[in-house]
Design a protein around this motif. Structure first.
Motif, PDB file in Angstrom:
ATOM      1  N   THR A 111      -2.664  16.426  -2.277  1.00  0.00           N
ATOM      2  CA  THR A 111      -3.487  17.611  -2.031  1.00  0.00           C
ATOM      3  C   THR A 111      -4.359  17.929  -3.237  1.00  0.00           C
ATOM      4  N   ARG A 112      -3.757  17.861  -4.422  1.00  0.00           N
ATOM      5  CA  ARG A 112      -4.504  18.149  -5.653  1.00  0.00           C
ATOM      6  C   ARG A 112      -5.576  17.089  -5.908  1.00  0.00           C
ATOM      7  N   MET A 113      -5.237  15.835  -5.649  1.00  0.00           N
ATOM      8  CA  MET A 113      -6.177  14.752  -5.920  1.00  0.00           C
ATOM      9  C   MET A 113      -7.300  14.678  -4.881  1.00  0.00           C
ATOM     10  N   GLN A 114      -7.057  15.202  -3.686  1.00  0.00           N
ATOM     11  CA  GLN A 114      -8.084  15.183  -2.647  1.00  0.00           C
ATOM     12  C   GLN A 114      -9.344  15.897  -3.118  1.00  0.00           C
ATOM     13  N   LYS A 115      -9.157  17.034  -3.752  1.00  0.00           N
ATOM     14  CA  LYS A 115     -10.299  17.809  -4.240  1.00  0.00           C
ATOM     15  C   LYS A 115     -11.032  17.069  -5.346  1.00  0.00           C
ATOM     16  N   LYS A 116     -10.269  16.462  -6.258  1.00  0.00           N
ATOM     17  CA  LYS A 116     -10.893  15.763  -7.386  1.00  0.00           C
ATOM     18  C   LYS A 116     -11.628  14.506  -6.932  1.00  0.00           C
ATOM     19  N   ALA A 117     -11.055  13.800  -5.945  1.00  0.00           N
ATOM     20  CA  ALA A 117     -11.669  12.561  -5.465  1.00  0.00           C
ATOM     21  C   ALA A 117     -12.731  12.814  -4.401  1.00  0.00           C
ATOM     22  N   LYS A 118     -12.856  14.074  -3.970  1.00  0.00           N
ATOM     23  CA  LYS A 118     -13.845  14.467  -2.962  1.00  0.00           C
ATOM     24  C   LYS A 118     -13.655  13.675  -1.668  1.00  0.00           C
ATOM     25  N   LEU A 119     -12.396  13.672  -1.187  1.00  0.00           N
ATOM     26  CA  LEU A 119     -12.064  12.973   0.046  1.00  0.00           C
ATOM     27  C   LEU A 119     -11.909  13.980   1.174  1.00  0.00           C
ATOM     28  N   ASP A 120     -12.347  13.598   2.372  1.00  0.00           N
ATOM     29  CA  ASP A 120     -12.179  14.506   3.506  1.00  0.00           C
ATOM     30  C   ASP A 120     -10.767  14.374   4.081  1.00  0.00           C
ATOM     31  N   ASP A 121     -10.464  15.232   5.044  1.00  0.00           N
ATOM     32  CA  ASP A 121      -9.109  15.275   5.602  1.00  0.00           C
ATOM     33  C   ASP A 121      -8.727  13.969   6.292  1.00  0.00           C
ATOM     34  N   THR A 122      -9.666  13.331   6.974  1.00  0.00           N
ATOM     35  CA  THR A 122      -9.379  12.066   7.658  1.00  0.00           C
ATOM     36  C   THR A 122      -9.005  10.984   6.653  1.00  0.00           C
ATOM     37  N   GLN A 123      -9.726  10.921   5.548  1.00  0.00           N
ATOM     38  CA  GLN A 123      -9.406   9.946   4.511  1.00  0.00           C
ATOM     39  C   GLN A 123      -8.035  10.226   3.903  1.00  0.00           C
ATOM     40  N   MET A 124      -7.722  11.504   3.708  1.00  0.00           N
ATOM     41  CA  MET A 124      -6.423  11.853   3.133  1.00  0.00           C
ATOM     42  C   MET A 124      -5.282  11.512   4.079  1.00  0.00           C
ATOM     43  N   VAL A 125      -5.497  11.658   5.374  1.00  0.00           N
ATOM     44  CA  VAL A 125      -4.466  11.275   6.336  1.00  0.00           C
ATOM     45  C   VAL A 125      -4.221   9.773   6.252  1.00  0.00           C
ATOM     46  N   SER A 126      -5.282   8.995   6.114  1.00  0.00           N
ATOM     47  CA  SER A 126      -5.133   7.540   5.985  1.00  0.00           C
ATOM     48  C   SER A 126      -4.351   7.179   4.727  1.00  0.00           C
ATOM     49  N   ILE A 127      -4.676   7.823   3.616  1.00  0.00           N
ATOM     50  CA  ILE A 127      -3.971   7.550   2.363  1.00  0.00           C
ATOM     51  C   ILE A 127      -2.515   7.989   2.476  1.00  0.00           C
ATOM     52  N   SER A 128      -2.278   9.152   3.047  1.00  0.00           N
ATOM     53  CA  SER A 128      -0.908   9.653   3.209  1.00  0.00           C
ATOM     54  C   SER A 128      -0.080   8.717   4.086  1.00  0.00           C
ATOM     55  N   ASN A 129      -0.679   8.258   5.184  1.00  0.00           N
ATOM     56  CA  ASN A 129       0.033   7.333   6.076  1.00  0.00           C
ATOM     57  C   ASN A 129       0.362   6.029   5.362  1.00  0.00           C
ATOM     58  N   TYR A 130      -0.587   5.542   4.573  1.00  0.00           N
ATOM     59  CA  TYR A 130      -0.325   4.311   3.822  1.00  0.00           C
ATOM     60  C   TYR A 130       0.820   4.508   2.828  1.00  0.00           C
ATOM     61  N   ILE A 131       0.776   5.600   2.079  1.00  0.00           N
ATOM     62  CA  ILE A 131       1.818   5.848   1.075  1.00  0.00           C
ATOM     63  C   ILE A 131       3.169   6.003   1.763  1.00  0.00           C
ATOM     64  N   ASN A 132       3.217   6.765   2.849  1.00  0.00           N
ATOM     65  CA  ASN A 132       4.477   6.969   3.569  1.00  0.00           C
ATOM     66  C   ASN A 132       5.020   5.671   4.159  1.00  0.00           C
ATOM     67  N   SER A 133       4.137   4.761   4.531  1.00  0.00           N
ATOM     68  CA  SER A 133       4.594   3.482   5.073  1.00  0.00           C
ATOM     69  C   SER A 133       5.229   2.602   4.008  1.00  0.00           C
ATOM     70  N   GLN A 134       4.909   2.872   2.740  1.00  0.00           N
ATOM     71  CA  GLN A 134       5.448   2.066   1.633  1.00  0.00           C
ATOM     72  C   GLN A 134       6.738   2.630   1.066  1.00  0.00           C
ATOM     73  N   LEU A 135       7.145   3.817   1.506  1.00  0.00           N
ATOM     74  CA  LEU A 135       8.374   4.431   0.997  1.00  0.00           C
ATOM     75  C   LEU A 135       9.599   3.833   1.639  1.00  0.00           C
TER      76      LEU A 135
END
Length: 104
Positions: free
Chosen positions: A80-104
């Motif tokens: 959430t904190r990095m989304q603002k700094k990287a200027k990513l939209d919600d769809t991009q953040m969902v993709s990143i979150s899904n990727y990270i969660n798939s690696q856990l």
């Protein structure tokens, strides 16, 4: 006299530096632990996009962390904190979150 001392010192230094024998490190019989860095998960196109976004967006500012370094609960505020700094939209953040969660 000074030149003889300098020559003698240079010869001694040369002999000592060439004459020392370096010993190889002794291998231990203890096995080296192997740590699993990432899970072997087949990446769907969405997960591949999340991985691509994670590697390209996040690595612009800092080193990438292994997904299993943090728990899913710890990743939420980080992302959430990095989304603002990287200027990513919600769809991009969902993709990143899904990727990270798939690696856990």
């Amino acid at each position: 006299m000074k030149s003889k001392n300098l020559i003698l010192a240079a010869v001694v230094l040369l002999v000592v530096s060439c004459g020392t024998q370096k010993t190889a490190s002794v291998a231990t019989t203890e096995p080296v632990p192997v740590y699993e860095t990432t899970k072997a998960v087949a990446l769907t196109p969405e997960l591949a996009e999340g991985k691509n976004l994670y590697e390209n967006s996040c690595a612009r500012c800092h080193k990438l962390y292994e997904a299993n370094k943090f728990t899913q609960e710890e990743w939420k505020p980080i992302l959430t904190r990095m989304q603002k700094k990287a200027k990513l939209d919600d769809t991009q953040m969902v993709s990143i979150s899904n990727y990270i969660n798939s690696q856990l």
